[in-house]
Design an enzyme around this catalytic site. Structure first.
Site, mmCIF file in Angstrom:
data_model
loop_
_atom_site.group_PDB
_atom_site.id
_atom_site.type_symbol
_atom_site.label_atom_id
_atom_site.label_comp_id
_atom_site.label_asym_id
_atom_site.label_seq_id
_atom_site.Cartn_x
_atom_site.Cartn_y
_atom_site.Cartn_z
ATOM 1 N N LYS A 111 0.817 -1.215 0.000
ATOM 2 C CA LYS A 111 0.000 0.000 0.000
ATOM 3 C C LYS A 111 0.851 1.266 0.000
ATOM 4 O O LYS A 111 0.465 2.274 -0.582
ATOM 5 C CB LYS A 111 -0.979 0.001 1.179
ATOM 6 C CG LYS A 111 -1.973 -1.128 1.028
ATOM 7 C CD LYS A 111 -3.262 -0.916 1.769
ATOM 8 C CE LYS A 111 -4.239 -1.993 1.303
ATOM 9 N NZ LYS A 111 -5.422 -2.128 2.119
ATOM 10 N N LYS A 194 -4.585 -10.699 -6.225
ATOM 11 C CA LYS A 194 -5.713 -10.908 -5.316
ATOM 12 C C LYS A 194 -6.933 -10.106 -5.779
ATOM 13 O O LYS A 194 -6.776 -8.970 -6.239
ATOM 14 C CB LYS A 194 -5.282 -10.427 -3.917
ATOM 15 C CG LYS A 194 -6.256 -10.725 -2.813
ATOM 16 C CD LYS A 194 -5.810 -10.104 -1.496
ATOM 17 C CE LYS A 194 -6.135 -8.613 -1.456
ATOM 18 N NZ LYS A 194 -5.998 -8.022 -0.108
ATOM 19 N N LYS A 197 -11.207 -4.774 -3.494
ATOM 20 C CA LYS A 197 -12.271 -3.781 -3.614
ATOM 21 C C LYS A 197 -11.883 -2.689 -4.612
ATOM 22 O O LYS A 197 -12.736 -2.084 -5.236
ATOM 23 C CB LYS A 197 -12.523 -3.122 -2.257
ATOM 24 C CG LYS A 197 -13.165 -4.046 -1.224
ATOM 25 C CD LYS A 197 -13.341 -3.305 0.096
ATOM 26 C CE LYS A 197 -13.719 -4.220 1.235
ATOM 27 N NZ LYS A 197 -13.080 -3.861 2.494
HETATM 28 P P1 AMP Z 1 -10.619 -6.185 3.956
HETATM 29 O O1 AMP Z 1 -11.541 -5.905 2.814
HETATM 30 O O2 AMP Z 1 -9.193 -5.945 3.572
HETATM 31 O O3 AMP Z 1 -11.025 -5.550 5.222
HETATM 32 O O4 AMP Z 1 -10.695 -7.755 4.193
HETATM 33 C C1 AMP Z 1 -11.692 -8.350 4.995
HETATM 34 C C2 AMP Z 1 -11.527 -9.838 5.024
HETATM 35 O O5 AMP Z 1 -11.670 -10.403 3.723
HETATM 36 C C3 AMP Z 1 -10.150 -10.317 5.543
HETATM 37 O O6 AMP Z 1 -10.306 -11.467 6.328
HETATM 38 C C4 AMP Z 1 -9.421 -10.642 4.266
HETATM 39 O O7 AMP Z 1 -8.401 -11.590 4.459
HETATM 40 C C5 AMP Z 1 -10.543 -11.203 3.415
HETATM 41 N N1 AMP Z 1 -10.249 -11.044 1.974
HETATM 42 C C6 AMP Z 1 -10.075 -9.876 1.298
HETATM 43 N N2 AMP Z 1 -9.815 -10.121 0.002
HETATM 44 C C7 AMP Z 1 -9.818 -11.470 -0.156
HETATM 45 C C8 AMP Z 1 -9.618 -12.342 -1.282
HETATM 46 N N3 AMP Z 1 -9.356 -11.862 -2.503
HETATM 47 N N4 AMP Z 1 -9.689 -13.667 -1.057
HETATM 48 C C9 AMP Z 1 -9.967 -14.176 0.180
HETATM 49 N N5 AMP Z 1 -10.172 -13.404 1.270
HETATM 50 C C10 AMP Z 1 -10.101 -12.070 1.107
#
Ligand code: AMP
Ligand code: TRP
Length: 326
Positions: A111, A194, A197
């Site tokens: 980031k 990956k 969002k």
């Molecule tokens: P965040 O959107 O970064 O707050 O992520 C929230 C949760 O979603 C965390 O447990 C991340 O590890 C999981 N997560 C985010 N992106 C992915 C992805 N592409 N595959 C699997 N898990 C994800």
């Protein structure tokens, strides 16, 4: 009953990666465990975000938690910023975390590099300490997350151990719980990255129009081979679609291979699009009825009260241990 804790940042519309890696798995814990699920709104401030967008995202995330099956009677559902113990424990813990270990965090490196020559906020750097505070405040033993958060949970363990080594058994040692299939859902347009969002071309949003979801899956990048086989190195696109299918159907990857033996990529993609659309349609309908019910604010208020009583008790324990007046 072991405590379970997890959170998601309200930084944008949730993706299918968030759903498979985290959200979808949360409700299963609430029957056997004491579960705490929150909206990581303080974490959302680590990168620039419009205030109105942040508020709206936080509300939507709460509604999606409920739509995914979290029952506010069984799970304590709350907003991180409404439980001030998170910020207080964060302040205390920053003194036990090292600059070097923060700088080694993959997510920080990615980031901060993406920001190039722009200024990098201190919050982005110390983010894993706040995450450690989130986890340790609830004496959580189980932390269900996607693969990208494993390193942060490891760091939480290091911090807890360091703290306990100095002050005795004050903090409970947590452990990341990753799903066997789907801990890392990849981008549909570049399956070596990956799904995130911030990449609307390669992601599927939980609130996305189903025709658009279908189109993205049908045009997902694959390889020039024709066999539906799991091989991340040689066939990352197909392997990713297999992962999505297996997770939503709750079957093994071997089973997916068998089911689609002798079928074309086109037929397989159509089957993947069908399961994803079916799952999202149900989720979107439940989301709509939850929003219409007007219950979200009430649930969060009640959740914050319950969370505060647990979190404050841990904070008192920590304060007493380090020598602060109660
Ligand atoms: P965040 O959107 O970064 O707050 O992520 C929230 C949760 O979603 C965390 O447990 C991340 O590890 C999981 N997560 C985010 N992106 C992915 C992805 N592409 N595959 C699997 N898990 C994800
Ligand atoms: N850092 C997590 C993410 O980006 C969100 C999060 C914040 C979290 N605090 C947490 C996850 C505590 C699990 C436990 O995905």
């Amino acid at each position: 009953m072991a405590r379970v804790l997890s959170g998601i940042k309200p930084t944008g519309t949730l993706t299918l990666g968030n759903y498979i890696g985290a959200l979808k798995r949360f409700p299963a814990f609430q029957t056997l465990h004491n579960s705490f699920i929150f909206i990581a709104d303080l974490h959302a401030l680590t990168l620039p975000i419009d205030p109105e967008v942040l508020k709206k995202n936080a509300f939507d995330l709460a509604a999606f938690y409920l739509a995914a099956g979290l029952d506010p009677e069984k799970t304590t559902l709350f907003l991180q910023s409404q439980v001030s113990a998170h910020a207080e424990l964060n302040t205390i813990l920053t003194n036990y975390a090292y600059m070097g270990e923060m700088a080694r965090m993959t997510q920080f490196k990615e980031k901060s590099e993406a920001k190039k020559e722009q200024a990098i906020g201190l919050g982005l750097f110390t983010y894993p300490v706040l995450m450690a505070a989130d986890i340790l405040l609830y004496d959580a033993e189980i932390v269900p997350v996607g693969e990208d958060q494993r390193q942060h949970v490891e760091l939480t363990r290091d911090l807890a151990q360091r703290f306990n080594h100095r002050y005795g058994d004050v903090l409970v040692m947590p452990k990341a719980e990753l799903s066997k299939v789907g801990a890392r859902v990849m981008s549909l347009s570049d399956p070596t990255k990956k799904m995130s969002k911030s990449d609307p071309k390669g992601n599927i949003e939980l609130s996305e129009d189903l025709a658009s979801v279908r189109k993205k899956i049908m045009s997902a990048v694959t390889d020039s081979d024709t066999i539906v086989r799991y091989d991340v190195a040689q066939k990352p696109g197909i392997s990713n679609l297999m992962t999505i299918y297996a997770s939503l159907k709750e079957i093994s990857l071997e089973n997916v291979e068998k089911t689609f033996a002798g079928q074309t990529y086109g037929m397989f993609k159509k089957a993947v699009a069908d399961v994803v659309c079916e799952e999202l349609q149900q989720l979107q309908e439940r989301y709509q009825s939850i929003v219409a019910s007007g219950l979200v604010h009430h649930v969060l208020k009640q959740g914050a009260q319950r969370a505060q009583s647990i979190a404050n008790a841990t904070l008192q324990r920590v304060k007493a241990a380090v020598g602060l007046w109660l």
